[in-house]
Design an enzyme around this catalytic site. Sequence first.
Site, PDB file in Angstrom:
ATOM      1  CG  HIS B  83      -1.647   1.166   1.229  1.00  0.00           C
ATOM      2  ND1 HIS B  83      -2.989   1.499   0.462  1.00  0.00           N
ATOM      3  CD2 HIS B  83      -1.461   2.556   1.857  1.00  0.00           C
ATOM      4  CE1 HIS B  83      -3.413   2.685   0.740  1.00  0.00           C
ATOM      5  NE2 HIS B  83      -2.570   3.219   1.450  1.00  0.00           N
ATOM      6  CG  ASP B 162     -12.617   3.289   5.429  1.00  0.00           C
ATOM      7  OD1 ASP B 162     -11.755   4.081   6.213  1.00  0.00           O
ATOM      8  OD2 ASP B 162     -12.147   3.083   4.503  1.00  0.00           O
ATOM      9  NE  ARG B 169     -10.865  10.508   8.530  1.00  0.00           N
ATOM     10  CZ  ARG B 169      -9.892   9.599   7.815  1.00  0.00           C
ATOM     11  NH1 ARG B 169     -10.223   8.419   7.452  1.00  0.00           N
ATOM     12  NH2 ARG B 169      -8.748  10.019   7.981  1.00  0.00           N
ATOM     13  CB  SER B 184      -9.080   4.980   6.658  1.00  0.00           C
ATOM     14  OG  SER B 184      -9.666   4.878   5.301  1.00  0.00           O
ATOM     15  CE  LYS B 188      -9.461   1.907   2.670  1.00  0.00           C
ATOM     16  NZ  LYS B 188      -9.645   3.372   2.081  1.00  0.00           N
TER      17      LYS B 188
END
Lengths: 451, 451
Positions: B83, B162, B169, B184, B188
Amino acid sequence: MTNPVELIRRKRDGAALTREELSGLVGAYTRGELPDYQMSAFLMACYFRGMTEDEMLAFTDLMLHSGTVLDLSDVPGIKVDKHSTGGVGDKVSLLLAPIVAACGVPVPMISGRGLGHTGGTLDKLETIPGFRTDLSIDDFRRVLRDVGCVLIGQTGEIAPADKKMYALRDVTATVECIPLIAGSIMSKKLAEGIDALVLDIKTGRGAFMEKTDRAIELGSALVSIGERAGKRTVGYVTDMSQPLGTHVGNWLEVVESVECLRSGDRTPDGSADLMELTLLLSGTMIWLGGKAGSVEDGIDRSRGAVRNGAACAKLLDIVRAQGGSVGAIERLDAYPPAAHQLTIAAESDGWLSSIDALELGLSGILLGAGRKAVADRIDPLAGMVLNKKRGDAIKKGDTLVTVHASDRSRLESASTRIRAAFTVTSTKPSPQPLIVATITKEGVRTGLASL
Amino acid sequence: MTNPVELIRRKRDGAALTREELSGLVGAYTRGELPDYQMSAFLMACYFRGMTEDEMLAFTDLMLHSGTVLDLSDVPGIKVDKHSTGGVGDKVSLLLAPIVAACGVPVPMISGRGLGHTGGTLDKLETIPGFRTDLSIDDFRRVLRDVGCVLIGQTGEIAPADKKMYALRDVTATVECIPLIAGSIMSKKLAEGIDALVLDIKTGRGAFMEKTDRAIELGSALVSIGERAGKRTVGYVTDMSQPLGTHVGNWLEVVESVECLRSGDRTPDGSADLMELTLLLSGTMIWLGGKAGSVEDGIDRSRGAVRNGAACAKLLDIVRAQGGSVGAIERLDAYPPAAHQLTIAAESDGWLSSIDALELGLSGILLGAGRKAVADRIDPLAGMVLNKKRGDAIKKGDTLVTVHASDRSRLESASTRIRAAFTVTSTKPSPQPLIVATITKEGVRTGLASL
């Protein structure tokens, strides 16, 4: 309008917003174009970052001008109102409005309902059969001109932005922010068409602002907004660690108010603090209203209006003009009593060193005298009557308080909590001043200062 | 559930909430029982008060379990994903996924779309005609098993709490809060059924976390959540002050990725940083996936898969399996070019001392390569190709960048901004390390540290 996310972000990061930026937010919110979730994030950012004085003034002014701003210039005289931040047993408005009106100063008063553990003037007045607090603006004006005094609730026309925002703050834990509180209070008061204002900012356990420094901070913000709006504004920070007077609960507070107005020079012992505060506030209002040469002179005139019965007569005039039953006030004991009463007695000798006003206020909600939710109905008869006040000598078995409720189970569930709110000690507590600070545009002075 | 106002108030006042309390909030919010305005106030309070590690872990776990948590235990091998917190020209996923899969480590990758000035892997993949990123969970599993790699977008089944909270947000200026960001991301990633995770946390002008200390803080939070969830997690904080590689824009980044995968040992000059980072991340993944004895060995294997064409072949497999046109990848120059191109040349001799990645990312939005609002369509052809990178020697008149757009007016409005993003100085800038820090469960080490 600037992107609202950008405005929230800037407030979050500690920037001061311009009047135009605040206007964009408040305007869009009032029109329903800015969603609640953005306003609540903005309000929470304000909680942490505060507001500059300019921001607070702009914010107040925007809420003020979100609705009708009354013009009472056709009503003769200098119009003066009083606002209290709310307390337990605080029935000062019920005494003060007729006293001040009887002394020739018009009082256009817009009051609120009970909120949390604190009572509301409207709820008390509405226990008088027939009494209407939902007058139209035309009727408000007529009663003020005819009687010299009128007491109504906030209408949808007055500061609608504040009404919407206050409801949101209440459910998002963003109430306790001084510039927001000050803006909310003053936007409504400045919309009343008043010329001057006296503020009673409570401090102590039963107060919204428990700590004295926070109460002074709030008072200073309120005075600053009032003076910048061109209204003479005087604030007193006053003690709310024990209930004011003896009666707590809606009809019960009407009873104590009427008894005090009828008492001439012989104020009942337990109501001495109530009367002292009422006379100071009414005296200040009469002075601001130009009907006394000084606050002291205003206090003397107030005392005179009580002594000669003019204040009590004025109360009856108000009740009559607003559709209420004069008979209910004239014959207090004809009112049906609460179905259940319970007496709490002292368990030891000593001195009553504290009566926790917050606990009694919360117990009042349990009894049915206050609301847990806005839509809750209140029990007009529920409440309590103190037989002793802080500093009194206590003998074991003395009645401390009598608790009233229409529902027996509520009475029992509240009584343990009420008992625990009284602390008896073996030494006499040192006296606590009722008037903690005096705030004018010149600044803050400790205690009761001459104006 | 405890009264949500009370929970917001406690967070506002700095208290840590229990897992049960957070569960009440997140659960009610996901079910639509807690209104957005209360959640946004809570999130803003979190922004100011932060979260304890326990709160962050509980919050992440609650969001993770708000939806489907994939179980990929039937797919052989140690599943590893990567990520990135997002950058400009960051097309690492397009290279890394086929490299790692070609080395025998399954990569189940759930990617995002471009957000703000940073690009998104999904948007890039979708420029390949026919490429589908909206596979069902069943197809996701099938492609992963067949090809060893799959790249899809977040589905409604993965961490719906989320998804809902992130959207809130984004419009309430509550994005920039490390525990919320970490929760968050990790909710995921942990829902993907992975066994290990490599993180690329960007720092510098073009990064979401511009400051290195904040990037390290975020990286530490991410590694902590991953490790506490039983997944081996390694984070690298990497430089994003200039774009990664040479191409910025959706189809243009596919082109650079394919060219790099085809380049064997001869990586194009401007793509050296892209390739260095890709090989480090893929090498780490291969090591975590048990197919290399060390990160260095993983890097060697990665390089081998590029050299022998296995990685490029794997990319074609992926494209084919997800419905994309293999021909478009095989014949890159058959793809229609952008209608308008503009060359920006150096105005003086010297050294290219900086290329402002943020400005180029924002210019990309102007060109149509990114979105201002979630619903905006993107122009697959828009973007820019850098001809020089930081540290290069520059002669007056040298092409610095070629800008591509389908719309001439967008091209012109962006070009001034793009030109200003390049700074040529008379002295050679000192080199900046690409790898700023290495984060494992043992802690943070400066630069590239051996694992």
